[in-house]
Design a protein around this motif. Structure first.
Motif, PDB file in Angstrom:
ATOM      1  N   ASP A 135       0.855  -1.195   0.000  1.00  0.00           N
ATOM      2  CA  ASP A 135       0.000   0.000   0.000  1.00  0.00           C
ATOM      3  C   ASP A 135       0.891   1.247   0.000  1.00  0.00           C
ATOM      4  O   ASP A 135       1.787   1.386   0.843  1.00  0.00           O
ATOM      5  CB  ASP A 135      -0.893  -0.028   1.261  1.00  0.00           C
ATOM      6  N   ILE A 136       0.641   2.117  -0.977  1.00  0.00           N
ATOM      7  CA  ILE A 136       1.467   3.327  -1.072  1.00  0.00           C
ATOM      8  C   ILE A 136       1.206   4.202   0.159  1.00  0.00           C
ATOM      9  O   ILE A 136       0.052   4.374   0.580  1.00  0.00           O
ATOM     10  CB  ILE A 136       1.176   4.103  -2.372  1.00  0.00           C
ATOM     11  N   LEU A 138       0.746   7.349   2.557  1.00  0.00           N
ATOM     12  CA  LEU A 138       0.222   8.722   2.556  1.00  0.00           C
ATOM     13  C   LEU A 138      -0.151   9.200   1.153  1.00  0.00           C
ATOM     14  O   LEU A 138       0.153  10.332   0.759  1.00  0.00           O
ATOM     15  CB  LEU A 138       1.277   9.662   3.182  1.00  0.00           C
ATOM     16  N   PHE A 139      -0.791   8.320   0.453  1.00  0.00           N
ATOM     17  CA  PHE A 139      -1.125   8.609  -0.941  1.00  0.00           C
ATOM     18  C   PHE A 139      -2.150   9.740  -1.049  1.00  0.00           C
ATOM     19  O   PHE A 139      -2.139  10.521  -2.007  1.00  0.00           O
ATOM     20  CB  PHE A 139      -1.658   7.333  -1.600  1.00  0.00           C
ATOM     21  N   LYS A 140      -2.987   9.822  -0.042  1.00  0.00           N
ATOM     22  CA  LYS A 140      -4.017  10.868  -0.040  1.00  0.00           C
ATOM     23  C   LYS A 140      -3.352  12.248  -0.149  1.00  0.00           C
ATOM     24  O   LYS A 140      -3.865  13.145  -0.817  1.00  0.00           O
ATOM     25  CB  LYS A 140      -4.835  10.757   1.256  1.00  0.00           C
ATOM     26  N   ASN A 143      -2.534  13.190  -3.728  1.00  0.00           N
ATOM     27  CA  ASN A 143      -3.744  13.688  -4.402  1.00  0.00           C
ATOM     28  C   ASN A 143      -4.105  15.091  -3.929  1.00  0.00           C
ATOM     29  O   ASN A 143      -4.373  15.987  -4.732  1.00  0.00           O
ATOM     30  CB  ASN A 143      -4.933  12.768  -4.103  1.00  0.00           C
ATOM     31  N   HIS A 148      -5.315  14.964  -8.498  1.00  0.00           N
ATOM     32  CA  HIS A 148      -5.644  13.567  -8.788  1.00  0.00           C
ATOM     33  C   HIS A 148      -4.805  13.009  -9.946  1.00  0.00           C
ATOM     34  O   HIS A 148      -4.421  11.835  -9.951  1.00  0.00           O
ATOM     35  CB  HIS A 148      -7.136  13.493  -9.139  1.00  0.00           C
ATOM     36  N   ASP A 152      -2.614   9.691 -10.101  1.00  0.00           N
ATOM     37  CA  ASP A 152      -2.719   8.645 -11.136  1.00  0.00           C
ATOM     38  C   ASP A 152      -1.353   8.307 -11.723  1.00  0.00           C
ATOM     39  O   ASP A 152      -1.028   7.146 -11.965  1.00  0.00           O
ATOM     40  CB  ASP A 152      -3.637   9.113 -12.282  1.00  0.00           C
ATOM     41  N   ARG A 174      -3.432  -4.925  -9.226  1.00  0.00           N
ATOM     42  CA  ARG A 174      -3.901  -3.756  -8.459  1.00  0.00           C
ATOM     43  C   ARG A 174      -5.174  -4.208  -7.762  1.00  0.00           C
ATOM     44  O   ARG A 174      -6.168  -4.552  -8.419  1.00  0.00           O
ATOM     45  CB  ARG A 174      -4.180  -2.578  -9.392  1.00  0.00           C
ATOM     46  N   GLY A 177      -7.642   1.100  -5.398  1.00  0.00           N
ATOM     47  CA  GLY A 177      -7.001   2.327  -4.906  1.00  0.00           C
ATOM     48  C   GLY A 177      -5.501   2.274  -5.062  1.00  0.00           C
ATOM     49  O   GLY A 177      -4.971   2.028  -6.154  1.00  0.00           O
ATOM     50  N   GLU A 178      -4.800   2.490  -3.935  1.00  0.00           N
ATOM     51  CA  GLU A 178      -3.331   2.496  -3.981  1.00  0.00           C
ATOM     52  C   GLU A 178      -2.772   1.200  -3.373  1.00  0.00           C
ATOM     53  O   GLU A 178      -1.665   1.179  -2.858  1.00  0.00           O
ATOM     54  CB  GLU A 178      -2.795   3.759  -3.288  1.00  0.00           C
ATOM     55  N   LYS A 247       2.283  -0.160   8.717  1.00  0.00           N
ATOM     56  CA  LYS A 247       1.838   1.242   8.722  1.00  0.00           C
ATOM     57  C   LYS A 247       1.971   1.814  10.138  1.00  0.00           C
ATOM     58  O   LYS A 247       2.505   2.908  10.326  1.00  0.00           O
ATOM     59  CB  LYS A 247       0.367   1.338   8.279  1.00  0.00           C
ATOM     60  N   ARG A 251       5.482   3.154   8.590  1.00  0.00           N
ATOM     61  CA  ARG A 251       5.424   3.107   7.104  1.00  0.00           C
ATOM     62  C   ARG A 251       6.813   2.875   6.484  1.00  0.00           C
ATOM     63  O   ARG A 251       7.796   2.795   7.202  1.00  0.00           O
ATOM     64  CB  ARG A 251       4.798   4.379   6.526  1.00  0.00           C
TER      65      ARG A 251
END
Ligand SMILES: Nc1nc2c(ncn2[C@@H]2O[C@H](COP(=O)(O)OP(=O)(O)OP(=O)(O)O)[C@@H](O)[C@H]2O)c(=O)[nH]1
Length: 257
Positions: A135-136, A138-140, A143, A148, A152, A174, A177-178, A247, A251
């Motif tokens: 899981d990537i 702090l991907f939020k 974005n 966005h 992507d 996949r 999400g991430e 996490k 992380r």
């Protein structure tokens, strides 16, 4: 032309037989050699003509059959081509249905299918089989900070990096999400951890730049291997729990269980 070959052959035989009978009668009745010669030569000419007509009809029948055969072969070839085209279409549609549009990686449906396949192989051959959930981090934030589209792009480049660094026999999808999921056949958890950490280090140095700033992307991973009495669900849950431990532990790390 449309008479059967058998009918034609019977007519030919009868006509020749009759004509030969007449030749015999001519000979029996003949008074002088000159008229006998003339009548026999007429009869021979008649026989020759009859045979020539027969041969022509035979040729016509053969030509007709050859034409029909060719037409049938063309029809069969067209049907084969159509069937091949349909099969290709089905293969492509299936491939599309199994592929994530954004990253071009296999999607969740493809993962379920492959997971069951590898699980069955593992049950049969008992070779180690590891599962990782990635899981990537702090991907939020990516974005939210860069948009966005930037998010992507991260997903696409990370996917490419992961896929290109794995063995052909490994499987990555996949999951949503991430989040990505990996299957590493014939690989125990210690070796799998090395593989995942190599991937993690590669992703961490990918040179992302957004809004003129260098941006570091990292991921966390939960890792486990199939054990006696495991089902696909128990293994996945264990890997997922390990991911959350990674996490929680800060992380950018791999947690094996
Ligand atoms: N750009 C983009 N974002 C996506 C896509 N799918 C999911 N996301 C975003 O991924 C983010 C995931 O955020 P979180 O689940 O909070 O996780 P995180 O920010 O990675 O934080 P941690 O997992 O705790 O490290 C959300 O903002 C989703 O909108 C996608 O296809 N494209």
């Amino acid at each position: 032309m449309h008479e059967s070959r058998q009918g034609d052959t019977e007519t030919l035989n009868r006509e020749i037989r009759d004509e030969l009978d007449r030749v015999g009668e001519d000979i029996a009745r003949s008074q002088d050699l000159g008229s006998l010669k003339q009548s026999i030569s007429q009869r021979l000419e008649f026989i020759g003509n009859t045979m020539e007509r027969f041969r022509q009809r035979e040729q016509e029948r053969e030509d007709l059959l050859a034409g029909q055969l060719e037409a049938m072969q063309e029809k069969v070839a067209a049907m084969e081509a159509h069937s091949e085209q349909m099969q290709q279409q089905v293969r492509e549609e299936r491939q599309r249905a199994m592929t994530d549009l954004l990253t071009q990686l296999p999607n969740r449906e493809a993962w379920q299918e492959r997971l069951l396949f590898e699980f069955n192989r593992w049950q049969r051959y008992q070779q180690p089989l590891s599962v990782a959930v990635i899981d990537i981090d702090l991907f939020k934030k990516v974005n939210d900070s860069y948009g966005h589209k930037a998010g992507d792009r991260v997903l696409q480049l990370v996917s490419r990096e992961l896929r290109s660094r794995l063995r052909e026999t490994d499987f990555i999808a996949r999951y949503g999400g991430e989040e990505f999921v990996l299957l590493l056949p014939e690989t125990g958890v210690e070796t799998a951890e090395e593989v995942i950490d190599t991937l993690r280090n590669r992703v961490a140095v990918l040179p992302f730049h957004f809004g003129g700033e260098p941006v570091n992307i990292t991921f966390s991973a939960g890792l486990t291997e199939f054990r006696a009495n495991d089902s696909v669900e128990t293994v996945f849950d264990r890997a997922d729990r390990a991911l959350y431990q990674a996490k929680d532990a800060g992380r950018n790390r791999t947690q094996s269980v």
